[in-house]
Design a protein around this motif. Sequence first.
Motif, PDB file in Angstrom:
ATOM      1  N   HIS A 115       0.819  -1.215   0.000  1.00 18.82           N
ATOM      2  CA  HIS A 115       0.000   0.000   0.000  1.00 18.82           C
ATOM      3  C   HIS A 115       0.857   1.270   0.000  1.00 18.82           C
ATOM      4  O   HIS A 115       0.314   2.374  -0.059  1.00 18.82           O
ATOM      5  CB  HIS A 115      -0.923   0.018   1.218  1.00 18.82           C
ATOM      6  N   LEU A 116       2.164   1.114   0.085  1.00 15.52           N
ATOM      7  CA  LEU A 116       3.055   2.283   0.044  1.00 15.52           C
ATOM      8  C   LEU A 116       3.132   2.810  -1.382  1.00 15.52           C
ATOM      9  O   LEU A 116       3.541   2.095  -2.306  1.00 15.52           O
ATOM     10  CB  LEU A 116       4.443   1.898   0.554  1.00 15.52           C
ATOM     11  N   LYS A 117       2.770   4.066  -1.569  1.00 11.17           N
ATOM     12  CA  LYS A 117       2.705   4.654  -2.906  1.00 11.17           C
ATOM     13  C   LYS A 117       3.636   5.865  -3.003  1.00 11.17           C
ATOM     14  O   LYS A 117       3.875   6.567  -2.013  1.00 11.17           O
ATOM     15  CB  LYS A 117       1.269   5.094  -3.238  1.00 11.17           C
ATOM     16  N   PHE A 118       4.125   6.112  -4.234  1.00  9.16           N
ATOM     17  CA  PHE A 118       5.002   7.247  -4.498  1.00  9.16           C
ATOM     18  C   PHE A 118       4.478   8.025  -5.693  1.00  9.16           C
ATOM     19  O   PHE A 118       4.013   7.435  -6.675  1.00  9.16           O
ATOM     20  CB  PHE A 118       6.434   6.780  -4.786  1.00  9.16           C
ATOM     21  N   GLU A 119       4.564   9.338  -5.603  1.00  5.87           N
ATOM     22  CA  GLU A 119       4.226  10.223  -6.721  1.00  5.87           C
ATOM     23  C   GLU A 119       5.418  11.137  -6.982  1.00  5.87           C
ATOM     24  O   GLU A 119       5.927  11.773  -6.063  1.00  5.87           O
ATOM     25  CB  GLU A 119       2.985  11.066  -6.406  1.00  5.87           C
ATOM     26  N   HIS A 167      13.768  17.337  -8.304  1.00  8.82           N
ATOM     27  CA  HIS A 167      12.794  16.251  -8.236  1.00  8.82           C
ATOM     28  C   HIS A 167      12.281  16.092  -6.814  1.00  8.82           C
ATOM     29  O   HIS A 167      13.050  16.054  -5.857  1.00  8.82           O
ATOM     30  CB  HIS A 167      13.425  14.946  -8.723  1.00  8.82           C
ATOM     31  N   VAL A 168      10.968  16.000  -6.704  1.00 10.89           N
ATOM     32  CA  VAL A 168      10.291  15.832  -5.425  1.00 10.89           C
ATOM     33  C   VAL A 168       9.394  14.602  -5.518  1.00 10.89           C
ATOM     34  O   VAL A 168       8.709  14.404  -6.522  1.00 10.89           O
ATOM     35  CB  VAL A 168       9.456  17.083  -5.071  1.00 10.89           C
ATOM     36  N   THR A 169       9.419  13.790  -4.487  1.00 15.48           N
ATOM     37  CA  THR A 169       8.593  12.583  -4.446  1.00 15.48           C
ATOM     38  C   THR A 169       7.703  12.604  -3.207  1.00 15.48           C
ATOM     39  O   THR A 169       8.180  12.852  -2.097  1.00 15.48           O
ATOM     40  CB  THR A 169       9.467  11.318  -4.427  1.00 15.48           C
ATOM     41  N   ILE A 170       6.417  12.379  -3.415  1.00 16.02           N
ATOM     42  CA  ILE A 170       5.450  12.284  -2.325  1.00 16.02           C
ATOM     43  C   ILE A 170       5.242  10.809  -1.999  1.00 16.02           C
ATOM     44  O   ILE A 170       4.987  10.001  -2.892  1.00 16.02           O
ATOM     45  CB  ILE A 170       4.109  12.925  -2.716  1.00 16.02           C
ATOM     46  N   ALA A 171       5.370  10.456  -0.734  1.00 13.50           N
ATOM     47  CA  ALA A 171       5.153   9.081  -0.281  1.00 13.50           C
ATOM     48  C   ALA A 171       4.017   9.043   0.730  1.00 13.50           C
ATOM     49  O   ALA A 171       3.918   9.917   1.593  1.00 13.50           O
ATOM     50  CB  ALA A 171       6.431   8.511   0.341  1.00 13.50           C
ATOM     51  N   TYR A 172       3.170   8.040   0.610  1.00 14.62           N
ATOM     52  CA  TYR A 172       2.058   7.880   1.542  1.00 14.62           C
ATOM     53  C   TYR A 172       1.582   6.431   1.506  1.00 14.62           C
ATOM     54  O   TYR A 172       1.924   5.665   0.587  1.00 14.62           O
ATOM     55  CB  TYR A 172       0.898   8.822   1.192  1.00 14.62           C
ATOM     56  N   VAL A 173       0.827   6.046   2.513  1.00  7.58           N
ATOM     57  CA  VAL A 173       0.237   4.711   2.567  1.00  7.58           C
ATOM     58  C   VAL A 173      -1.217   4.812   2.151  1.00  7.58           C
ATOM     59  O   VAL A 173      -1.998   5.538   2.763  1.00  7.58           O
ATOM     60  CB  VAL A 173       0.359   4.108   3.981  1.00  7.58           C
ATOM     61  N   GLU A 174      -1.543   4.105   1.108  1.00  6.89           N
ATOM     62  CA  GLU A 174      -2.906   4.132   0.585  1.00  6.89           C
ATOM     63  C   GLU A 174      -3.891   3.646   1.633  1.00  6.89           C
ATOM     64  O   GLU A 174      -3.609   2.699   2.376  1.00  6.89           O
ATOM     65  CB  GLU A 174      -2.977   3.238  -0.658  1.00  6.89           C
ATOM     66  N   ILE A 189       7.598  13.944   2.105  1.00  7.56           N
ATOM     67  CA  ILE A 189       8.042  14.655   0.905  1.00  7.56           C
ATOM     68  C   ILE A 189       9.559  14.500   0.796  1.00  7.56           C
ATOM     69  O   ILE A 189      10.303  15.015   1.630  1.00  7.56           O
ATOM     70  CB  ILE A 189       7.647  16.145   0.956  1.00  7.56           C
ATOM     71  N   PHE A 190      10.007  13.767  -0.220  1.00 10.64           N
ATOM     72  CA  PHE A 190      11.429  13.564  -0.486  1.00 10.64           C
ATOM     73  C   PHE A 190      11.893  14.607  -1.502  1.00 10.64           C
ATOM     74  O   PHE A 190      11.202  14.868  -2.489  1.00 10.64           O
ATOM     75  CB  PHE A 190      11.697  12.170  -1.059  1.00 10.64           C
ATOM     76  N   VAL A 191      13.072  15.163  -1.280  1.00 12.70           N
ATOM     77  CA  VAL A 191      13.643  16.160  -2.184  1.00 12.70           C
ATOM     78  C   VAL A 191      15.000  15.650  -2.664  1.00 12.70           C
ATOM     79  O   VAL A 191      15.847  15.283  -1.849  1.00 12.70           O
ATOM     80  CB  VAL A 191      13.807  17.533  -1.505  1.00 12.70           C
ATOM     81  N   GLU A 192      15.189  15.605  -3.966  1.00 21.86           N
ATOM     82  CA  GLU A 192      16.466  15.166  -4.521  1.00 21.86           C
ATOM     83  C   GLU A 192      17.596  16.072  -4.047  1.00 21.86           C
ATOM     84  O   GLU A 192      17.491  17.296  -4.102  1.00 21.86           O
ATOM     85  CB  GLU A 192      16.399  15.194  -6.059  1.00 21.86           C
TER      86      GLU A 192
END
Length: 456
Positions: A144-148, A159-166, A230-233
């Motif tokens: 259920h772990l998702k990344f955008e 580059h920025v990645t959003i992570a969350y648990v559906e 929120i991950f930031v490169e």
Amino acid sequence: MNVKEFLSQKKNDDCVTVKTIPFDSHNIYVLYMPSITDMTKIQDSILAPLLEWNNPEDKTVDHAFSAEPLTILSKTKDMDSHLLNGYTLMLENETVYAVETCGFHYRAVSEPVSEMTLRGARDGFIESLEENIKLLRVHLRSTHLKFEHLSLGLKAFTHVTIAYVEDEANEKLLEEVRKRIKAVKEDYLPDGGVVEQSLEKNTFSLFPELQETERPVKVANALAEGKVAIFVEGSPSVLLAPVTLNSLFQTSDDYNFKWIPASLIRLMRFAAAFLAVMLPSIYISLISFHHGLIPTDLAISISKTREGVPIPSFMEAFIMQMTIEILREAGIRLPKPIGPAVSIVGAIVIGEAAVTAGIVSPLMIIVVAFAAICSFTIVDYSLSLALRAVSFIMLFAAAMLGIYGLILAVFILSIHLIRLNSFTVPYLEPFAPYYPSRWKDTLIRLRFDKEGGSDE
């Protein structure tokens, strides 16, 4: 997308190398940036397969790279972004393929310096976005772990990645995070701290709206609770949203030890934060305005220590607090081997010299030093900065109106915190709004069976 225009533009770019490879009846153009790519990988994984491919029935690039993952790009912005991130582009007619050939060198995974822990995982995020995502998956192995993935920056891509648990993260929260990220219009965002400030709504507030951490296990726990990461490169820090004042006082060690000592330590942390902010101002208000509230014996002792001090008590406290802040900043900026030594020796020498010279009283040194020590128990550095600034505000309020000024300042601060939101979540939740059912992991950390809803 006009591939011919893009190719002619890059041929005139001294940062990009363009190679022309004859391939059947047409040419394939290979573009890469030598300074940030792995030349060995380009030679072995791209140029060699193109030159050696000989299949009269199939003369297409995608079949020549059956062992390499290819990404087909459709926008000029995506082509520029991939080049700047170490990819190699292959232009075949109007089709653009991207192959990962990154040549960046990152530091090894190590324990974060700014977040110490006594028990539990000691790995920390690094500056690589891909490695950070891998570290998170190690600690949160869920389908259920998702990344955008998104890109920020008008002139330089970040580059920025959003992570969350559906099914755990609130959809309203996700929409708010996406909306704020897409609304950022900065030209250049070099680090997570700049991204954090760009995402905050209450720019005049001293308190952080996002929580910053370098620990994957902390991010995994936050995502399991329904938060968004929120991950930031290029940044080893991950931003967590939303944040509440209560969550900024919590540490991983609170859950790695038995609930009774962990709860006592957490309560001590809240008390220490209160003393770090209020102790000097309470002392100033008592000795300057409200002598009658001090016991007689103590008042006599205080008057003896202040005998011969030429400056008002407010100036004493202000000078000593400023000295502490300067020494603290110097300790951070100086090289590690000498930074702590300079801070400790400086505080001892300056404090002793000030008392000997009769500029400040010994009791003032004790009060300010104890408040400074209490401030070191504050876990989050952004919150520590905010509370240190608030302590000066309280000091000025006490100097003007005594206890009444302190009460007024606390009242105004409470109104501000009650009105403050972090990504649509009240900052003082669950205390304001008042939700007693959510108090199980606030001031006291209950047993895990209690938190899970079962009891013996």
